[in-house]
Design a protein around this motif. Structure first.
Motif, PDB file in Angstrom:
ATOM      1  N   GLY A  25      15.570   3.358 -15.317  1.00 51.24           N
ATOM      2  CA  GLY A  25      15.425   2.653 -14.046  1.00 51.24           C
ATOM      3  C   GLY A  25      14.354   1.583 -14.099  1.00 51.24           C
ATOM      4  N   LEU A  26      13.224   1.899 -14.705  1.00 48.81           N
ATOM      5  CA  LEU A  26      12.159   0.912 -14.839  1.00 48.81           C
ATOM      6  C   LEU A  26      12.559  -0.203 -15.791  1.00 48.81           C
ATOM      7  N   TYR A  27      13.286   0.147 -16.855  1.00 51.22           N
ATOM      8  CA  TYR A  27      13.799  -0.859 -17.787  1.00 51.22           C
ATOM      9  C   TYR A  27      14.731  -1.828 -17.063  1.00 51.22           C
ATOM     10  N   ALA A  28      15.624  -1.312 -16.225  1.00 53.35           N
ATOM     11  CA  ALA A  28      16.564  -2.168 -15.491  1.00 53.35           C
ATOM     12  C   ALA A  28      15.818  -3.106 -14.539  1.00 53.35           C
ATOM     13  N   ALA A  30      12.710  -4.207 -14.869  1.00 57.75           N
ATOM     14  CA  ALA A  30      12.001  -5.203 -15.674  1.00 57.75           C
ATOM     15  C   ALA A  30      12.969  -6.234 -16.251  1.00 57.75           C
ATOM     16  N   LYS A  31      14.114  -5.788 -16.704  1.00 53.21           N
ATOM     17  CA  LYS A  31      15.077  -6.695 -17.337  1.00 53.21           C
ATOM     18  C   LYS A  31      15.663  -7.677 -16.330  1.00 53.21           C
ATOM     19  N   HIS A  32      16.071  -7.174 -15.165  1.00 60.14           N
ATOM     20  CA  HIS A  32      16.805  -8.022 -14.225  1.00 60.14           C
ATOM     21  C   HIS A  32      15.921  -8.810 -13.269  1.00 60.14           C
ATOM     22  N   THR A  33      14.709  -8.371 -13.023  1.00 61.68           N
ATOM     23  CA  THR A  33      13.887  -9.091 -12.059  1.00 61.68           C
ATOM     24  C   THR A  33      12.729  -9.853 -12.695  1.00 61.68           C
ATOM     25  N   MET A  34      12.158  -9.324 -13.754  1.00 65.78           N
ATOM     26  CA  MET A  34      11.015 -10.000 -14.374  1.00 65.78           C
ATOM     27  C   MET A  34      11.440 -10.999 -15.440  1.00 65.78           C
ATOM     28  N   GLN A  35      12.598 -10.772 -16.042  1.00 60.01           N
ATOM     29  CA  GLN A  35      13.178 -11.663 -17.044  1.00 60.01           C
ATOM     30  C   GLN A  35      12.179 -12.003 -18.156  1.00 60.01           C
ATOM     31  N   GLN A  36      11.601 -10.974 -18.744  1.00 57.94           N
ATOM     32  CA  GLN A  36      10.665 -11.124 -19.856  1.00 57.94           C
ATOM     33  C   GLN A  36      11.238 -10.438 -21.093  1.00 57.94           C
ATOM     34  N   ALA A  37      10.651 -10.715 -22.241  1.00 53.01           N
ATOM     35  CA  ALA A  37      11.063 -10.076 -23.489  1.00 53.01           C
ATOM     36  C   ALA A  37      10.600  -8.618 -23.461  1.00 53.01           C
ATOM     37  N   LEU A  38      11.547  -7.722 -23.261  1.00 54.87           N
ATOM     38  CA  LEU A  38      11.194  -6.312 -23.064  1.00 54.87           C
ATOM     39  C   LEU A  38      10.769  -5.608 -24.345  1.00 54.87           C
ATOM     40  N   LEU A  39      11.229  -6.072 -25.481  1.00 50.83           N
ATOM     41  CA  LEU A  39      10.919  -5.395 -26.738  1.00 50.83           C
ATOM     42  C   LEU A  39       9.722  -5.999 -27.459  1.00 50.83           C
ATOM     43  N   SER A  40       8.972  -6.843 -26.791  1.00 51.21           N
ATOM     44  CA  SER A  40       7.866  -7.550 -27.437  1.00 51.21           C
ATOM     45  C   SER A  40       6.534  -6.812 -27.350  1.00 51.21           C
ATOM     46  N   GLY A  41       6.492  -5.674 -26.699  1.00 49.54           N
ATOM     47  CA  GLY A  41       5.240  -4.939 -26.554  1.00 49.54           C
ATOM     48  C   GLY A  41       4.507  -5.245 -25.265  1.00 49.54           C
ATOM     49  N   ASN A  42       5.109  -6.060 -24.393  1.00 49.05           N
ATOM     50  CA  ASN A  42       4.506  -6.340 -23.088  1.00 49.05           C
ATOM     51  C   ASN A  42       4.472  -5.069 -22.252  1.00 49.05           C
ATOM     52  N   LEU A  43       3.513  -4.997 -21.340  1.00 49.12           N
ATOM     53  CA  LEU A  43       3.412  -3.866 -20.420  1.00 49.12           C
ATOM     54  C   LEU A  43       3.961  -4.283 -19.068  1.00 49.12           C
ATOM     55  N   PHE A  44       4.696  -3.382 -18.418  1.00 44.64           N
ATOM     56  CA  PHE A  44       5.286  -3.642 -17.110  1.00 44.64           C
ATOM     57  C   PHE A  44       4.783  -2.577 -16.143  1.00 44.64           C
ATOM     58  N   ALA A  45       4.054  -3.014 -15.108  1.00 47.43           N
ATOM     59  CA  ALA A  45       3.426  -2.087 -14.160  1.00 47.43           C
ATOM     60  C   ALA A  45       4.235  -2.033 -12.869  1.00 47.43           C
ATOM     61  N   PHE A  46       4.483  -0.823 -12.381  1.00 46.59           N
ATOM     62  CA  PHE A  46       5.239  -0.587 -11.155  1.00 46.59           C
ATOM     63  C   PHE A  46       4.422   0.328 -10.250  1.00 46.59           C
ATOM     64  N   ILE A  47       4.325  -0.028  -8.960  1.00 46.05           N
ATOM     65  CA  ILE A  47       3.502   0.708  -8.004  1.00 46.05           C
ATOM     66  C   ILE A  47       4.386   1.201  -6.870  1.00 46.05           C
ATOM     67  N   ASN A  48       4.102   2.399  -6.357  1.00 42.61           N
ATOM     68  CA  ASN A  48       4.916   2.962  -5.273  1.00 42.61           C
ATOM     69  C   ASN A  48       4.534   2.365  -3.912  1.00 42.61           C
ATOM     70  N   ARG A  49       5.310   2.699  -2.886  1.00 38.90           N
ATOM     71  CA  ARG A  49       5.130   2.132  -1.548  1.00 38.90           C
ATOM     72  C   ARG A  49       3.759   2.440  -0.953  1.00 38.90           C
ATOM     73  N   ARG A  50       3.276   3.662  -1.138  1.00 37.48           N
ATOM     74  CA  ARG A  50       1.964   4.037  -0.606  1.00 37.48           C
ATOM     75  C   ARG A  50       0.815   3.498  -1.451  1.00 37.48           C
TER      76      ARG A  50
END
Length: 125
Positions: A25-28, A30-50
């Motif tokens: 789910g997090l991969y999807a 990052a792939k569809h909304t951030m449009q970054q190179a996912l396999l490059s070692g970049n970090l993707f941070a996700f925060i909840n509503r609260r």
């Protein structure tokens, strides 16, 4: 799980995310909304509503990794209206993980050459 700090790119997702999401789910997101190179070692941070939980997704050489953190007190963000999907540096992520919301800071001096010239002993002569 040690990163060279100068080479890490961190992307913060600008909308609340369900913490029920895991690798796929997090991969999807990052792939569809951030449009970054996912396999490059970049970090993707996700925060909840609260804004009291964060998950960080990244790919190391052998597979996907997810970090998760929940704050016992306080929030990671003050206001969702001011958050957008953006890139931050490693220091910004470390501050965010400690519950300190990183903000853009203006440079103290606009032109370092003018400042150095003004501070020289012959500048007033």
């Amino acid at each position: 799980m040690f990163f060279p700090e100068g080479q890490i790119r961190v992307f913060e997702y600008g909308r609340p995310v369900s913490m029920r999401l895991s690798y796929d789910g997090l991969y999807a997101l990052a792939k569809h909304t951030m449009q970054q190179a996912l396999l490059s070692g970049n970090l993707f941070a996700f925060i909840n509503r609260r804004a009291n939980q964060i998950k960080v997704l990244y790919f190391d050489r052998s597979g996907w990794c997810v970090w998760a953190k929940r704050l016992e007190k306080g929030r990671l963000l003050n206001n969702w209206n001011t958050v957008s999907t953006r890139e931050m540096d490693w220091t910004g992520l470390k501050l965010l993980l400690e519950g300190i919301e990183p903000k853009r800071v203006r440079r103290r001096y606009k032109n370092s050459a003018l400042t150095a010239q003004n501070m020289s002993p012959n500048a007033g002569a």
